[in-house]
Design a protein around this motif. Structure first.
Motif, PDB file in Angstrom:
ATOM      1  N   ASP A   4      14.220  47.096  17.930  1.00 46.58           N
ATOM      2  CA  ASP A   4      14.505  48.027  19.018  1.00 46.58           C
ATOM      3  C   ASP A   4      15.700  48.932  18.774  1.00 46.58           C
ATOM      4  O   ASP A   4      16.399  49.292  19.689  1.00 46.58           O
ATOM      5  CB  ASP A   4      14.661  47.281  20.335  1.00 46.58           C
ATOM      6  CG  ASP A   4      15.831  46.312  20.306  1.00 46.58           C
ATOM      7  OD1 ASP A   4      16.450  46.140  19.243  1.00 46.58           O
ATOM      8  OD2 ASP A   4      16.132  45.747  21.351  1.00 46.58           O
ATOM      9  N   ILE A   5      15.895  49.333  17.546  1.00 45.94           N
ATOM     10  CA  ILE A   5      17.000  50.229  17.227  1.00 45.94           C
ATOM     11  C   ILE A   5      16.441  51.453  16.513  1.00 45.94           C
ATOM     12  O   ILE A   5      15.755  51.336  15.501  1.00 45.94           O
ATOM     13  CB  ILE A   5      18.051  49.527  16.350  1.00 45.94           C
ATOM     14  CG1 ILE A   5      18.617  48.324  17.109  1.00 45.94           C
ATOM     15  CG2 ILE A   5      19.151  50.488  15.947  1.00 45.94           C
ATOM     16  CD1 ILE A   5      19.517  47.450  16.301  1.00 45.94           C
ATOM     17  N   ALA A   6      16.708  52.621  17.067  1.00 46.24           N
ATOM     18  CA  ALA A   6      16.227  53.867  16.465  1.00 46.24           C
ATOM     19  C   ALA A   6      16.949  54.112  15.143  1.00 46.24           C
ATOM     20  O   ALA A   6      18.114  53.746  14.977  1.00 46.24           O
ATOM     21  CB  ALA A   6      16.472  55.030  17.411  1.00 46.24           C
ATOM     22  N   LYS A   7      16.264  54.738  14.210  1.00 46.96           N
ATOM     23  CA  LYS A   7      16.881  55.004  12.909  1.00 46.96           C
ATOM     24  C   LYS A   7      17.960  56.079  12.996  1.00 46.96           C
ATOM     25  O   LYS A   7      18.966  55.999  12.322  1.00 46.96           O
ATOM     26  CB  LYS A   7      15.823  55.407  11.896  1.00 46.96           C
ATOM     27  CG  LYS A   7      14.960  54.259  11.451  1.00 46.96           C
ATOM     28  CD  LYS A   7      14.004  54.687  10.368  1.00 46.96           C
ATOM     29  CE  LYS A   7      13.134  53.510   9.972  1.00 46.96           C
ATOM     30  NZ  LYS A   7      12.111  53.896   9.020  1.00 46.96           N
ATOM     31  N   ASN A   8      17.745  57.104  13.804  1.00 53.83           N
ATOM     32  CA  ASN A   8      18.696  58.209  13.907  1.00 53.83           C
ATOM     33  C   ASN A   8      19.203  58.331  15.336  1.00 53.83           C
ATOM     34  O   ASN A   8      18.416  58.359  16.278  1.00 53.83           O
ATOM     35  CB  ASN A   8      18.024  59.529  13.510  1.00 53.83           C
ATOM     36  CG  ASN A   8      17.616  59.528  12.066  1.00 53.83           C
ATOM     37  OD1 ASN A   8      18.457  59.564  11.187  1.00 53.83           O
ATOM     38  ND2 ASN A   8      16.323  59.458  11.819  1.00 53.83           N
ATOM     39  N   ARG A   9      20.522  58.432  15.459  1.00 53.33           N
ATOM     40  CA  ARG A   9      21.150  58.634  16.770  1.00 53.33           C
ATOM     41  C   ARG A   9      22.269  59.656  16.613  1.00 53.33           C
ATOM     42  O   ARG A   9      23.006  59.633  15.630  1.00 53.33           O
ATOM     43  CB  ARG A   9      21.737  57.334  17.296  1.00 53.33           C
ATOM     44  CG  ARG A   9      20.718  56.247  17.477  1.00 53.33           C
ATOM     45  CD  ARG A   9      21.357  55.024  18.010  1.00 53.33           C
ATOM     46  NE  ARG A   9      21.164  55.114  19.453  1.00 53.33           N
ATOM     47  CZ  ARG A   9      21.414  54.134  20.281  1.00 53.33           C
ATOM     48  NH1 ARG A   9      21.919  53.017  19.857  1.00 53.33           N
ATOM     49  NH2 ARG A   9      21.188  54.265  21.551  1.00 53.33           N
ATOM     50  N   VAL A  10      22.378  60.527  17.608  1.00 54.86           N
ATOM     51  CA  VAL A  10      23.441  61.535  17.615  1.00 54.86           C
ATOM     52  C   VAL A  10      24.120  61.499  18.978  1.00 54.86           C
ATOM     53  O   VAL A  10      23.448  61.427  20.005  1.00 54.86           O
ATOM     54  CB  VAL A  10      22.877  62.955  17.361  1.00 54.86           C
ATOM     55  CG1 VAL A  10      23.967  64.004  17.494  1.00 54.86           C
ATOM     56  CG2 VAL A  10      22.217  63.034  16.001  1.00 54.86           C
ATOM     57  N   ASN A  11      25.440  61.511  18.970  1.00 55.65           N
ATOM     58  CA  ASN A  11      26.247  61.637  20.185  1.00 55.65           C
ATOM     59  C   ASN A  11      27.201  62.792  19.966  1.00 55.65           C
ATOM     60  O   ASN A  11      27.822  62.893  18.905  1.00 55.65           O
ATOM     61  CB  ASN A  11      27.058  60.368  20.466  1.00 55.65           C
ATOM     62  CG  ASN A  11      26.183  59.195  20.810  1.00 55.65           C
ATOM     63  OD1 ASN A  11      25.265  59.329  21.594  1.00 55.65           O
ATOM     64  ND2 ASN A  11      26.461  58.051  20.220  1.00 55.65           N
TER      65      ASN A  11
END
Length: 165
Positions: free
Chosen positions: A56-63
């Motif tokens: 349940d963890i996305a490969k790409n994340r942006v903040n």
């Protein structure tokens, strides 16, 4: 899964990834932050629970965010979150000690939050750093799912008061 089945050997979970955080000032009254994370988890063990733990963890994340000081004690905050598409595995017991795994695809999403933060006082008796924040989360009313695959909240409005002592 029964409690005794829910054992994960963390030595068998392999994480490949990179996280980068950049922040600074564009002008005296305008600051920013930008973060990116790429991560991929693999379960090298044979535990059933390991499949659920790493899915349940996305490969790409942006903040990202901007902070603009409107007045001496007033700041405008704009935050952005992006999460890549992902697939969540769901375990279902179909017979005693027999499990069926299904995959639930989740779309990528973009969310914007907007707020105004007012510093009320720095110190007043034993109270310190009081701020009042008026905010709108999910400004564009994006439809997306949280990490568990449930629909996330719609646009929300709120007021928060923070005081330290």
């Amino acid at each position: 899964m029964e409690y005794k089945d829910y054992v994960i050997n963390l030595e068998k979970i392999v994480r490949h990834g990179v996280e980068v955080q950049l922040s600074g000032h564009l002008m005296d009254d305008l600051s920013f932050y930008l973060g990116y994370a790429y991560q991929k988890f693999e379960n090298k063990g044979g535990e059933l629970a390991g499949e659920d733990a790493v899915d349940d963890i996305a490969k790409n994340r942006v903040n990202a965010g901007l902070r603009y000081r409107l007045f001496e004690n007033t700041t405008l905050l704009l935050d952005y979150k992006y999460q890549d598409e992902q697939v969540v595995q769901k375990a279902e017991e179909v017979a005693p000690d027999e499990w069926k795994f299904s995959e639930i695809p989740m779309d990528a999403y973009h969310v914007f939050d907007l707020a105004v933060r007012q510093t009320l006082f720095k110190k007043w008796g034993f109270l310190e750093n009081a701020t009042l924040k008026v905010y709108i989360n999910n400004l564009l009313d994006e439809n997306y799912e949280n990490l568990s695959g449930y629909p996330a909240t719609d646009r929300t409005y709120g007021v928060a008061l923070d005081v330290y002592f």
